[in-house]
Design a protein around this motif. Structure first.
Motif, PDB file in Angstrom:
ATOM      1  N   LYS A   1      -6.602  -8.970  -3.242  1.00  0.00           N
ATOM      2  CA  LYS A   1      -6.784  -8.305  -4.526  1.00  0.00           C
ATOM      3  C   LYS A   1      -6.776  -6.792  -4.318  1.00  0.00           C
ATOM      4  N   PHE A   2      -6.330  -6.095  -5.319  1.00  0.00           N
ATOM      5  CA  PHE A   2      -6.231  -4.636  -5.242  1.00  0.00           C
ATOM      6  C   PHE A   2      -7.611  -4.003  -5.038  1.00  0.00           C
ATOM      7  N   GLU A   3      -7.684  -3.044  -4.100  1.00  0.00           N
ATOM      8  CA  GLU A   3      -8.905  -2.256  -3.882  1.00  0.00           C
ATOM      9  C   GLU A   3      -8.514  -0.786  -3.774  1.00  0.00           C
ATOM     10  N   SER A   4      -9.317   0.065  -4.355  1.00  0.00           N
ATOM     11  CA  SER A   4      -9.124   1.507  -4.196  1.00  0.00           C
ATOM     12  C   SER A   4     -10.179   2.019  -3.226  1.00  0.00           C
ATOM     13  N   MET A   5      -9.724   2.525  -2.081  1.00  0.00           N
ATOM     14  CA  MET A   5     -10.625   3.014  -1.037  1.00  0.00           C
ATOM     15  C   MET A   5     -10.694   4.539  -1.119  1.00  0.00           C
ATOM     16  N   GLU A   6     -11.893   5.069  -1.172  1.00  0.00           N
ATOM     17  CA  GLU A   6     -12.077   6.514  -1.277  1.00  0.00           C
ATOM     18  C   GLU A   6     -13.084   6.997  -0.233  1.00  0.00           C
TER      19      GLU A   6
ATOM     20  N   ASP B   1     -10.045  17.100  -1.381  1.00  0.00           N
ATOM     21  CA  ASP B   1     -11.407  16.890  -0.899  1.00  0.00           C
ATOM     22  C   ASP B   1     -11.719  15.435  -0.575  1.00  0.00           C
ATOM     23  N   LYS B   2     -10.786  14.520  -0.833  1.00  0.00           N
ATOM     24  CA  LYS B   2     -11.048  13.118  -0.500  1.00  0.00           C
ATOM     25  C   LYS B   2      -9.751  12.386  -0.182  1.00  0.00           C
ATOM     26  N   ILE B   3      -9.893  11.364   0.656  1.00  0.00           N
ATOM     27  CA  ILE B   3      -8.759  10.516   1.010  1.00  0.00           C
ATOM     28  C   ILE B   3      -8.849   9.252   0.157  1.00  0.00           C
ATOM     29  N   VAL B   4      -7.789   8.982  -0.568  1.00  0.00           N
ATOM     30  CA  VAL B   4      -7.736   7.801  -1.440  1.00  0.00           C
ATOM     31  C   VAL B   4      -6.530   6.961  -1.041  1.00  0.00           C
TER      32      VAL B   4
END
Length: 375
Positions: free
Chosen positions: A156-161, A142-145
Motif C-alpha cells: 500500500k502507498f506510504e509517504s515517508m518524510e 528542509d525534508k526528504i520525502v
C-alpha cells in the motif's frame, strides 16, 4: 556542528602522523596491516574532510533536480562515512563491529533511509519483490520525502518524510560518539608510549650510548632519522673516536641534546593533544599598541645600515650539494665570510678532503654549525 567533529578528526590525524606512523610500539597496538601501511588511512581522512561540507552546510535547491541531487549526496556521504567509521574502529581495535553499530539508532535510521531511497529503490530478495521507492515532489529543502510501496504494508502507498536537520543531527551524534571511542583508545596508546619515553629519559645519564641506542631501536626509532649520520652504526663509530677530535665529541653531544629535546617534545605533545579545547573570545585578546614614527628616508645613509652576517644559506647547500664543484662554490662563500675563524676553515678543509665519507664530512659540518650557532 561541523567544527566539533572536524576538530576530533584532526586530533586522530595528528596522533596518527606523529605517533602511530612513527613508532613500532604504537603500531603494534592497532591493526597495522599492509593495506593500512599504504595511503589507505590518509584516503579515509581525506574523504571525511571532502564530504563534511556536503553533510553539514546548507545548500539551496533551485529545482526538483537540484533538491534530489543534494539529498542523494547527503545520504550517500553519510553512508560512506558510516562505513569509514566502521573501518577506523577495526583499525584501532576498539572492539566494535557492524553488529554493534546496527544497535545504534543514530546509525541504523540514517542507513535505512539511504538504502531504501538511494541504494535499493527497487528491492528484491531471491527473486521476490520487496519494495519500491521514489522521490516525492511535495517536499522542500528542509525534508526528504519519498513514496514507498512495501511488502510489509501489503504494497500500500506510504509517504515517508524525514527532516534533513534530524538526519544531520543523528549523524553528528554518531560521529562524535565513535570519534570519542577512537580517541579513548589512542589516549591509552599514547599514555603507555609516554611511559616508555620517561624510562628512556631516566636512563640517558645511566646507560652507555650503545645501550641507549638499543633501547631507542625498540621504543624511539624516529631519533635515527633526526639528522645526518644518526644511524646506530655511525654513532657507535663516532663515539669511539670522540677523544680524537672535537668534531666527534660535538656530534655525540648533539645527539644526546637532540634525543633529550625530542623525547621531551613528544612526551609533552602527547599530553597536549588531549587537553581540553581552548576557546578564545575576542574580548580576551589584548590589542597591541603601535607607536609609529615617520622618518625621512633621504636622511638615512646606506653606509650606516649594518647587515648581519648569516651562514644559513651556505650551510644548507653544503649539507645537500655534495660534489666537488658545488662544494668549491658554497664552501668558498663560507670561507670568505669566516676568513678569520680558524676552526671553520680547518673543518671546511676536512670536509673537502672527505667529501664522500659520511662520518668525516658530517661531523666536520656539524662542528661548523655549532661554531657559527647554526644548529
Amino acid at each position: 556542528m561541523k567544527e566539533k567533529v572536524t576538530y576530533k578528526l584532526d586530533r586522530i590525524a595528528d596522533i596518527w602522523n606523529s605517533y602511530i606512523w612513527e613508532y613500532e610500539f604504537c603500531k603494534k597496538r592497532i591493526k597495522f596491516t599492509p593495506e593500512v601501511q599504504t595511503n589507505y588511512f590518509g584516503d579515509i581522512l581525506g574523504y571525511f574532510q571532502d564530504t563534511f561540507d556536503i553533510i553539514f552546510d546548507n545548500r539551496n535547491s533551485k529545482s526538483y533536480a537540484d533538491r534530489f541531487s543534494n539529498q542523494i549526496s547527503l545520504l550517500q556521504s553519510i553512508y560512506v562515512q558510516q562505513d569509514f567509521i566502521e573501518e577506523l574502529l577495526i583499525i584501532f581495535k576498539c572492539g566494535i563491529n557492524k553488529r554493534d553499530l546496527k544497535k545504534d539508532s543514530n546509525y541504523l535510521i540514517n542507513r535505512e533511509i539511504r538504502n531504501e531511497l538511494v541504494g535499493h529503490p527497487i528491492r528484491k530478495h531471491k527473486g521476490q519483490f520487496i519494495s519500491s521507492c521514489l522521490f516525492g515532489y511535495n517536499g522542500g529543502s528542509d525534508k526528504i520525502v519519498y513514496l514507498r510501496y512495501h511488502k510489509d504494508n501489503d504494497y500500500k502507498f506510504e509517504s515517508m518524510e524525514y527532516a534533513v536537520s534530524e538526519i544531520i543531527h543523528r549523524h553528528k551524534d554518531f560521529l562524535n560518539n565513535y570519534f570519542d571511542k577512537i580517541l579513548i583508545k589512542l589516549k591509552k596508546i599514547l599514555t603507555d608510549f609516554t611511559k616508555e619515553i620517561e624510562k628512556i629519559e631516566s636512563l640517558i645519564d645511566k646507560k652507555s650510548l650503545e645501550e641507549i641506542l638499543k633501547i631507542s631501536e625498540v621504543f624511539y626509532e624516529s631519533i635515527f632519522e633526526y639528522d645526518f649520520i644518526y644511524d646506530k652504526e655511525s654513532l657507535l663509530k663516532i663515539n669511539k673516536r670522540k677523544e680524537e677530535h672535537k668534531r666527534y665529541e660535538n656530534l655525540i653531544d648533539k645527539f644526546y641534546q637532540d634525543l633529550r629535546s625530542s623525547l621531551k617534545e613528544k612526551r609533552e605533545y602527547a599530553v597536549e593533544l588531549f587537553e581540553p579545547r581552548k576557546r578564545i573570545e575576542n574580548n580576551d585578546i589584548e590589542k597591541p599598541i603601535f607607536d609609529i614614527s615617520f622618518v625621512d628616508a633621504s636622511q638615512i645613509s646606506r653606509d650606516n645600515i649594518e647587515r648581519p652576517v648569516t651562514y644559513h644559506y651556505e650551510l644548507g647547500k653544503l649539507a645537500t650539494k655534495r660534489n666537488p664543484m658545488d662544494f668549491d662554490f658554497f664552501g668558498g662563500c663560507l670561507r670568505r665570510k669566516c676568513s678569520k675563524n680558524e676552526l671553520v676553515l680547518n673543518e671546511l678543509d676536512h670536509m673537502e678532503s672527505n667529501i664522500y665519507n659520511d662520518i668525516e664530512y658530517f661531523t666536520a659540518y656539524r662542528l661548523i654549525c655549532s661554531e657559527l650557532n647554526e644548529d
